[in-house]
Design a protein around this motif. Structure first.
Motif, PDB file in Angstrom:
ATOM      1  N   GLU A 156      -7.836  12.713 -14.795  1.00 18.76           N
ATOM      2  CA  GLU A 156      -8.181  12.370 -13.568  1.00 18.76           C
ATOM      3  C   GLU A 156      -8.920  11.005 -13.618  1.00 18.76           C
ATOM      4  O   GLU A 156      -8.864  10.167 -13.160  1.00 18.76           O
ATOM      5  N   GLU A 157      -9.633  10.867 -15.022  1.00 27.09           N
ATOM      6  CA  GLU A 157     -10.457   9.788 -15.322  1.00 27.09           C
ATOM      7  C   GLU A 157      -9.481   8.461 -15.484  1.00 27.09           C
ATOM      8  O   GLU A 157      -9.652   7.193 -15.199  1.00 27.09           O
ATOM      9  N   ASN A 158      -8.328   8.824 -16.185  1.00 27.02           N
ATOM     10  CA  ASN A 158      -7.407   7.747 -16.406  1.00 27.02           C
ATOM     11  C   ASN A 158      -6.621   7.258 -15.101  1.00 27.02           C
ATOM     12  O   ASN A 158      -6.527   6.171 -14.902  1.00 27.02           O
ATOM     13  N   ILE A 159      -6.417   8.086 -14.124  1.00 24.43           N
ATOM     14  CA  ILE A 159      -5.918   8.003 -12.818  1.00 24.43           C
ATOM     15  C   ILE A 159      -6.921   7.091 -11.904  1.00 24.43           C
ATOM     16  O   ILE A 159      -6.422   6.048 -11.449  1.00 24.43           O
ATOM     17  N   LYS A 160      -8.164   7.411 -12.073  1.00 20.47           N
ATOM     18  CA  LYS A 160      -9.325   6.379 -11.345  1.00 20.47           C
ATOM     19  C   LYS A 160      -9.170   4.922 -11.852  1.00 20.47           C
ATOM     20  O   LYS A 160      -9.199   4.069 -11.164  1.00 20.47           O
ATOM     21  N   SER A 161      -9.096   4.848 -13.346  1.00 19.21           N
ATOM     22  CA  SER A 161      -8.908   3.604 -13.778  1.00 19.21           C
ATOM     23  C   SER A 161      -7.579   2.754 -13.353  1.00 19.21           C
ATOM     24  O   SER A 161      -7.917   1.485 -13.104  1.00 19.21           O
ATOM     25  N   PHE A 162      -6.707   3.534 -13.436  1.00 17.35           N
ATOM     26  CA  PHE A 162      -5.313   2.921 -12.883  1.00 17.35           C
ATOM     27  C   PHE A 162      -5.514   2.352 -11.458  1.00 17.35           C
ATOM     28  O   PHE A 162      -5.057   1.339 -11.053  1.00 17.35           O
ATOM     29  N   LYS A 200       0.710  -1.452   0.090  1.00 21.04           N
ATOM     30  CA  LYS A 200       0.027   0.184   0.109  1.00 21.04           C
ATOM     31  C   LYS A 200       0.846   1.273   0.033  1.00 21.04           C
ATOM     32  O   LYS A 200       1.812   1.387   0.813  1.00 21.04           O
ATOM     33  N   THR A 201       0.549   2.034  -1.012  1.00 22.08           N
ATOM     34  CA  THR A 201       1.502   3.494  -0.913  1.00 22.08           C
ATOM     35  C   THR A 201       0.467   4.435  -1.747  1.00 22.08           C
ATOM     36  O   THR A 201      -0.339   3.937  -2.307  1.00 22.08           O
ATOM     37  N   THR A 202       1.133   5.507  -1.457  1.00 27.63           N
ATOM     38  CA  THR A 202       0.704   6.694  -2.273  1.00 27.63           C
ATOM     39  C   THR A 202       1.611   7.419  -3.131  1.00 27.63           C
ATOM     40  O   THR A 202       2.751   7.659  -2.644  1.00 27.63           O
ATOM     41  N   PRO A 247      -5.511  -1.284  -6.620  1.00 29.85           N
ATOM     42  CA  PRO A 247      -6.084  -0.884  -5.456  1.00 29.85           C
ATOM     43  C   PRO A 247      -4.928  -0.597  -4.181  1.00 29.85           C
ATOM     44  O   PRO A 247      -5.438   0.208  -3.447  1.00 29.85           O
ATOM     45  N   ASN A 248      -4.041  -1.024  -4.280  1.00 32.75           N
ATOM     46  CA  ASN A 248      -2.971  -0.779  -3.349  1.00 32.75           C
ATOM     47  C   ASN A 248      -2.350   0.667  -3.562  1.00 32.75           C
ATOM     48  O   ASN A 248      -1.548   1.182  -2.658  1.00 32.75           O
ATOM     49  N   ILE A 249      -2.504   1.032  -4.743  1.00 29.28           N
ATOM     50  CA  ILE A 249      -1.690   2.573  -4.998  1.00 29.28           C
ATOM     51  C   ILE A 249      -2.825   3.483  -5.282  1.00 29.28           C
ATOM     52  O   ILE A 249      -3.750   3.502  -6.091  1.00 29.28           O
ATOM     53  N   LYS A 250      -2.842   4.781  -4.416  1.00 31.17           N
ATOM     54  CA  LYS A 250      -3.410   5.808  -4.304  1.00 31.17           C
ATOM     55  C   LYS A 250      -2.401   6.896  -5.022  1.00 31.17           C
ATOM     56  O   LYS A 250      -1.258   7.140  -4.976  1.00 31.17           O
ATOM     57  N   VAL A 251      -3.240   7.790  -5.971  1.00 32.08           N
ATOM     58  CA  VAL A 251      -2.370   8.962  -6.678  1.00 32.08           C
ATOM     59  C   VAL A 251      -3.109  10.143  -6.275  1.00 32.08           C
ATOM     60  O   VAL A 251      -4.071  10.350  -6.324  1.00 32.08           O
TER      61      VAL A 251
END
Length: 443
Positions: free
Chosen positions: A57-63, A38-40, A68-72
């Motif tokens: 932002e839509e592409n980041i949401k898809s990523f 888990k990381t940001t 799921p362990n990575i937040k951007v």
């Protein structure tokens, strides 16, 4: 990603000193983090228009759904000078993944080790940049064999034209050579006293997008020789380009008359752009102009074609100048493996690349995305997709001094077009001396 390339280059040149003052990182990638933990990540980008920001932002949401362990954490509207400062100094708030509009600055990013070497990541993922990315875009995202960036969409430049004005003037198709182009420009031009009711084309180097860099591809200019030395005095293509442009300026009434008209024109990024208003019948521009023209609700039909080429290079017609956003991993990031997952997704996932290209009206940077049935099929836009794939479409070469050598040539060209310098051979010799001096100091 519509943007003024001249302004971008000026900003890049100003920010280069930040990187030139010190080696900002080790050449060792040092990726030791667990990409499954888990990381940001912090991602800095330059887009600021609402539609562009929404698209990324839509592409980041898809990523994030796929990882799921990575937040951007996204930081928008970042300028290159702020980006360079963060890459140099690091810190808890500095970015892990960065994108830049300044393709010309890529050589500086690589030689200063501001961005991590991506080759180990690409090799591990079995990604061959020469096959996955559009070849010309793969080329402009590495410097002297070192790959510290990958392309994230691209820009292709071509010629927009007013179809109604063409029909009125009895012109049946866009010109393919510069001799044809000059005749069409004059045929479309409507003088009005000491100004113009309509100008066929604005050739001035201060005009929107009409820079030496954008003209240079059409003439096949070789800015640097095999040793990285400035080549403008020896390359006949440079003289041919400058003489052609100066001759067209003179035939349209001279620099002062054209410049007076230029200063009366509307903003490049607003609805009153001179091509939108019909004040200029042809415009050198990127693929984004088609969408901007449509949004402006023009009362005439537009077309697009490649920029013409010199008469003795007609076999190369169809090529164009290329540029684009570059994407990399900050060398001082402690999360390089996780950062690579984001870079890999944004730059190589076909669905992500196509959706982003469609949303902001840019050219995809991967071969698979270019061939996707989901890619925008508008014929004007497709002209630029074709230009991007032409084998002789290109960007200017990377340099240890970023795009400074292009700014120096632009300054020399302006002196020649406005008559301040009449001896072209002497001017280009001085240009080479200045570029070589600047490059030596930088590297």
């Amino acid at each position: 990603m519509p943007r003024n390339r001249v302004l971008t280059a000026v900003v890049a040149a100003a920010s280069i000193s930040l990187l030139a003052s010190a080696c900002v990182g080790s050449s060792d990638s040092g990726a030791n983090d667990d990409p499954d933990a888990k990381t940001t990540l912090t991602f800095w980008h330059g887009w600021s228009a609402p539609s562009e920001v929404k698209a990324i932002e839509e592409n980041i949401k898809s990523f994030e759904k796929k990882h799921p362990n990575i937040k951007v954490k996204i930081v928008k509207g970042v300028t290159d000078d702020k980006l360079n400062q963060a890459l140099r100094t690091g810190g808890s708030n500095s970015p892990d993944v960065v994108s830049s509009f300044t393709t010309d600055n890529m050589g500086r990013f690589c030689t200063s080790n501001a961005l991590a070497d991506l080759k180990p990541f690409l090799d591990k993922a079995k990604i061959d940049p020469a096959k996955v990315f559009v070849p010309s875009m793969a080329k402009y995202t590495e410097h002297e064999g070192k790959r510290c960036t990958v392309p994230l969409l691209g820009d292709a430049y071509g010629l927009y034209y007013n179809k109604d004005a063409f029909k009125e003037a009895g012109i049946t198709e866009p010109p393919k050579t510069f001799s044809e182009f000059d005749k069409v420009v004059k045929k479309l031009t409507k003088p009005k006293g000491d100004t113009f009711e309509r100008l066929g084309f604005m050739p001035n180097y201060l005009g929107y997008e009409t820079t030496v860099e954008h003209y240079g591809n059409a003439f096949g200019v070789q800015y640097l020789d095999g040793n990285g030395k400035s080549n403008t005095a020896k390359d006949p293509a440079v003289k041919n380009m400058l003489k052609w442009q100066k001759n067209l300026v003179d035939e349209l009434g001279g620099f002062q008359k054209l410049n007076k008209f230029r200063t009366s024109l509307g903003d490049e990024w607003g609805p009153k752009h001179p091509f939108h208003t019909g004040q200029v019948a042809m415009q050198l521009d990127g693929e984004w102009r088609g969408k901007m023209a449509a949004d402006a609700g023009l009362d005439f039909e537009i077309g697009a074609a490649p920029l013409p080429v010199p008469d003795d290079q007609v076999a190369d017609y169809g090529k164009g100048y290329l540029s684009g956003t570059i994407l990399g991993i900050a060398n001082n990031s402690p999360k390089k493996n996780a950062a690579w997952e984001l870079v890999k997704y944004l730059s190589t996932d076909t669905e992500a690349v196509v959706s982003f290209a469609n949303a902001i009206h840019n050219v995809p940077s991967t071969v698979a995305a270019l061939n996707s049935p989901k890619l925008n099929d508008d014929p004007v836009y497709r002209t630029f997709v074709d230009i991007a794939q032409h084998p002789k479409s290109s960007h200017a070469p990377s340099s240890v001094n970023g795009g400074a050598f292009l700014l120096t040539l632009q300054d020399s060209a302006q002196k020649y077009e406005n008559g301040k310098e009449k001896d072209l051979d002497a001017l280009l010799k001085k240009n080479d001396e200045q570029v070589d001096k600047d490059n030596e100091q930088a590297g």
